[in-house]
Design an enzyme around this catalytic site. Structure first.
Site, PDB file in Angstrom:
ATOM      1  N   ASN A  58     -83.285  25.695   7.576  1.00 32.15           N
ATOM      2  CA  ASN A  58     -82.425  25.555   6.400  1.00 32.15           C
ATOM      3  C   ASN A  58     -81.218  24.729   6.828  1.00 32.15           C
ATOM      4  O   ASN A  58     -80.383  25.202   7.596  1.00 32.15           O
ATOM      5  CB  ASN A  58     -81.983  26.943   5.914  1.00 32.15           C
ATOM      6  CG  ASN A  58     -80.975  26.844   4.787  1.00 32.15           C
ATOM      7  OD1 ASN A  58     -80.918  25.839   4.081  1.00 32.15           O
ATOM      8  ND2 ASN A  58     -80.167  27.878   4.612  1.00 32.15           N
ATOM      9  N   TRP A  59     -81.185  23.503   6.338  1.00 33.82           N
ATOM     10  CA  TRP A  59     -80.105  22.605   6.779  1.00 33.82           C
ATOM     11  C   TRP A  59     -78.784  22.863   6.067  1.00 33.82           C
ATOM     12  O   TRP A  59     -77.762  22.304   6.453  1.00 33.82           O
ATOM     13  CB  TRP A  59     -80.516  21.152   6.551  1.00 33.82           C
ATOM     14  CG  TRP A  59     -81.553  20.655   7.527  1.00 33.82           C
ATOM     15  CD1 TRP A  59     -81.992  21.269   8.669  1.00 33.82           C
ATOM     16  CD2 TRP A  59     -82.262  19.407   7.444  1.00 33.82           C
ATOM     17  NE1 TRP A  59     -82.927  20.491   9.301  1.00 33.82           N
ATOM     18  CE2 TRP A  59     -83.114  19.344   8.576  1.00 33.82           C
ATOM     19  CE3 TRP A  59     -82.260  18.351   6.527  1.00 33.82           C
ATOM     20  CZ2 TRP A  59     -83.957  18.249   8.807  1.00 33.82           C
ATOM     21  CZ3 TRP A  59     -83.095  17.273   6.763  1.00 33.82           C
ATOM     22  CH2 TRP A  59     -83.933  17.229   7.888  1.00 33.82           C
ATOM     23  N   LYS A  60     -78.809  23.609   4.983  1.00 32.17           N
ATOM     24  CA  LYS A  60     -77.584  23.838   4.203  1.00 32.17           C
ATOM     25  C   LYS A  60     -76.986  22.478   3.779  1.00 32.17           C
ATOM     26  O   LYS A  60     -77.735  21.575   3.459  1.00 32.17           O
ATOM     27  CB  LYS A  60     -76.590  24.675   5.006  1.00 32.17           C
ATOM     28  CG  LYS A  60     -77.256  25.889   5.649  1.00 32.17           C
ATOM     29  CD  LYS A  60     -76.292  26.820   6.277  1.00 32.17           C
ATOM     30  CE  LYS A  60     -77.058  27.911   7.001  1.00 32.17           C
ATOM     31  NZ  LYS A  60     -76.286  29.103   7.206  1.00 32.17           N
ATOM     32  N   HIS A 120     -80.332  32.299  -1.470  1.00 31.93           N
ATOM     33  CA  HIS A 120     -79.728  32.384  -0.134  1.00 31.93           C
ATOM     34  C   HIS A 120     -78.371  33.093  -0.261  1.00 31.93           C
ATOM     35  O   HIS A 120     -77.678  32.932  -1.269  1.00 31.93           O
ATOM     36  CB  HIS A 120     -79.548  30.972   0.441  1.00 31.93           C
ATOM     37  CG  HIS A 120     -79.166  30.995   1.885  1.00 31.93           C
ATOM     38  ND1 HIS A 120     -77.866  31.163   2.302  1.00 31.93           N
ATOM     39  CD2 HIS A 120     -79.927  30.914   3.005  1.00 31.93           C
ATOM     40  CE1 HIS A 120     -77.842  31.160   3.631  1.00 31.93           C
ATOM     41  NE2 HIS A 120     -79.072  31.008   4.085  1.00 31.93           N
ATOM     42  N   GLU A 172     -75.588  32.470   0.838  1.00 34.22           N
ATOM     43  CA  GLU A 172     -74.450  31.583   0.553  1.00 34.22           C
ATOM     44  C   GLU A 172     -74.413  31.230  -0.932  1.00 34.22           C
ATOM     45  O   GLU A 172     -73.339  31.018  -1.507  1.00 34.22           O
ATOM     46  CB  GLU A 172     -74.529  30.323   1.438  1.00 34.22           C
ATOM     47  CG  GLU A 172     -74.215  30.681   2.889  1.00 34.22           C
ATOM     48  CD  GLU A 172     -74.907  29.829   3.923  1.00 34.22           C
ATOM     49  OE1 GLU A 172     -75.440  28.758   3.593  1.00 34.22           O
ATOM     50  OE2 GLU A 172     -74.922  30.253   5.099  1.00 34.22           O
ATOM     51  N   GLU A 181     -82.451  38.384   5.297  1.00 31.36           N
ATOM     52  CA  GLU A 181     -81.366  37.785   6.066  1.00 31.36           C
ATOM     53  C   GLU A 181     -80.110  38.637   5.936  1.00 31.36           C
ATOM     54  O   GLU A 181     -79.393  38.532   4.924  1.00 31.36           O
ATOM     55  CB  GLU A 181     -81.064  36.384   5.533  1.00 31.36           C
ATOM     56  CG  GLU A 181     -82.215  35.429   5.646  1.00 31.36           C
ATOM     57  CD  GLU A 181     -81.727  34.000   5.770  1.00 31.36           C
ATOM     58  OE1 GLU A 181     -82.096  33.363   6.748  1.00 31.36           O
ATOM     59  OE2 GLU A 181     -80.950  33.554   4.910  1.00 31.36           O
ATOM     60  N   GLY A 240     -75.343  32.559  10.710  1.00 26.14           N
ATOM     61  CA  GLY A 240     -74.369  31.594  11.198  1.00 26.14           C
ATOM     62  C   GLY A 240     -73.278  32.224  12.051  1.00 26.14           C
ATOM     63  O   GLY A 240     -72.280  31.576  12.365  1.00 26.14           O
ATOM     64  N   SER A 250     -79.362  33.892  12.883  1.00 25.16           N
ATOM     65  CA  SER A 250     -79.176  33.504  14.289  1.00 25.16           C
ATOM     66  C   SER A 250     -80.469  33.546  15.099  1.00 25.16           C
ATOM     67  O   SER A 250     -80.469  33.946  16.265  1.00 25.16           O
ATOM     68  CB  SER A 250     -78.080  34.357  14.929  1.00 25.16           C
ATOM     69  OG  SER A 250     -76.865  34.188  14.212  1.00 25.16           O
ATOM     70  N   GLY A 257     -81.167  28.628  10.370  1.00 30.29           N
ATOM     71  CA  GLY A 257     -80.119  27.673  10.016  1.00 30.29           C
ATOM     72  C   GLY A 257     -79.769  26.765  11.177  1.00 30.29           C
ATOM     73  O   GLY A 257     -80.389  25.722  11.392  1.00 30.29           O
ATOM     74  N   GLY A 258     -78.790  27.169  11.962  1.00 28.78           N
ATOM     75  CA  GLY A 258     -78.222  26.327  13.024  1.00 28.78           C
ATOM     76  C   GLY A 258     -79.271  25.700  13.939  1.00 28.78           C
ATOM     77  O   GLY A 258     -79.203  24.497  14.239  1.00 28.78           O
TER      78      GLY A 258
HETATM   79  C1  PEP Z   1     -79.743  30.610   7.317  1.00 29.57           C
HETATM   80  O1  PEP Z   1     -79.137  29.581   7.065  1.00 29.57           O
HETATM   81  O2  PEP Z   1     -80.490  31.100   6.475  1.00 29.57           O
HETATM   82  C2  PEP Z   1     -79.561  31.213   8.641  1.00 29.57           C
HETATM   83  C3  PEP Z   1     -80.255  32.273   8.944  1.00 29.57           C
HETATM   84  O3  PEP Z   1     -78.653  30.614   9.488  1.00 29.57           O
HETATM   85  P1  PEP Z   1     -78.507  30.853  11.078  1.00 29.57           P
HETATM   86  O4  PEP Z   1     -79.890  30.784  11.669  1.00 29.57           O
HETATM   87  O5  PEP Z   1     -77.623  29.755  11.543  1.00 29.57           O
HETATM   88  O6  PEP Z   1     -77.910  32.221  11.254  1.00 29.57           O
END
Ligand code: PEP
Length: 247
Positions: free
Chosen positions: A9-11, A91, A93, A163, A169, A209, A230-231
């Site tokens: 997930n690039w956001k 999501h 966010e 999540e 993040g 994460s 994400g990251g």
């Molecule tokens: C996400 O963006 O859904 C996520 C889980 O981010 P991260 O892996 O950076 O915690």
């Protein structure tokens, strides 16, 4: 047997040029051990769909209306036109910064499924809810609220991402035990609503994460069928390492 499903997930990251570099870098390494994909910003969708061959491409959101006075929004038909087959819905966010509710996510799920786009429906508790011991009730309510009224046969093919908001993040991943237990209760809620066949078929991801060095542990759990990342999905090298970790 549920096929593993790993999505990045690039956001709000990556231009078209950067998306092209990513796909040029990872495509050759994609295996058939899992369904691999990445959710990308609207502006990079067309480039990503064209650049991807084994990778799947998801939008990060969609509106439920077919068209109309919704400035800044994008419809399912617009996604379909450019060949998008997946969408991330709800999501944390989107819930946190754009006030998306379970009812909104449910309306979006209905239209995406009707149009042959597969939703990845996100659920998860906040830190306050976690610390108050309310994870189970929050997550069960989100699962039932987001999936209400859907047809069981359709739910077999969707993906649910658990999540925990406090692990996204933050570098703070949920323990494997917490992740497994909560994914199991997500499946149990699906079982309550749609029955055994649907619960046994639906794929559930853990997200929060996840990195190349912890993904194997999560993936070894009975109710964790994949990851939303994400990251660690932003760089070619870390995404390649994630692909390599899925044996
Ligand atoms: C996400 O963006 O859904 C996520 C889980 O981010 P991260 O892996 O950076 O915690």
């Amino acid at each position: 047997m549920r096929k593993p499903i790993i999505f990045g997930n690039w956001k709000m990251n990556k231009t078209n040029a950067q998306a092209q570099v990513f796909f040029d870098g990872v495509e050759a390494f994609v295996t058939d051990k899992a369904d691999f994909g990445v959710a990308v910003p609207f502006t990079a969708l067309a480039t990503s769909v064209n650049a991807a061959s084994k990778m799947n491409v998801a939008a990060e959101n969609v509106h439920w209306a077919p068209n109309g006075a919704y400035t800044g929004e994008v419809s399912v038909e617009m996604l379909k036109e450019i060949g998008v087959k997946w969408v991330v819905l709800g999501h944390s966010e989107r819930r946190q910064y754009f006030n998306e509710t379970d009812a909104d996510i449910n309306k979006k799920a209905v239209v995406t499924i009707e149009n042959g786009i597969t939703p990845i429906v996100c659920v998860g508790e906040t830190l306050d809810e976690f610390e108050a011991g309310n994870t189970e009730s929050v997550v069960r309510t989100q699962v039932s609220g987001c999936l209400t009224g859907l047809n069981g046969e359709d739910v077999k093919n969707i993906v649910i991402a658990y999540e925990p908001v406090w692990a996204i993040g933050t570098g703070k991943s949920a323990t494997v035990e917490i992740a497994q237990n909560t994914c199991a209760l997500v499946r149990d809620e699906v079982r309550n609503i749609f029955g055994n066949d649907v619960a046994d078929a639906v794929r559930i991801q853990y997200g929060g994460s996840v990195k190349p060095d912890n993904i194997e542990e999560y993936m070894s759990q009975e109710d964790i069928d994949g990851a939303l990342i994400g990251g660690a999905s932003l760089e070619v090298d870390s995404f390649k390492a994630i692909i390599d970790a899925i044996k």
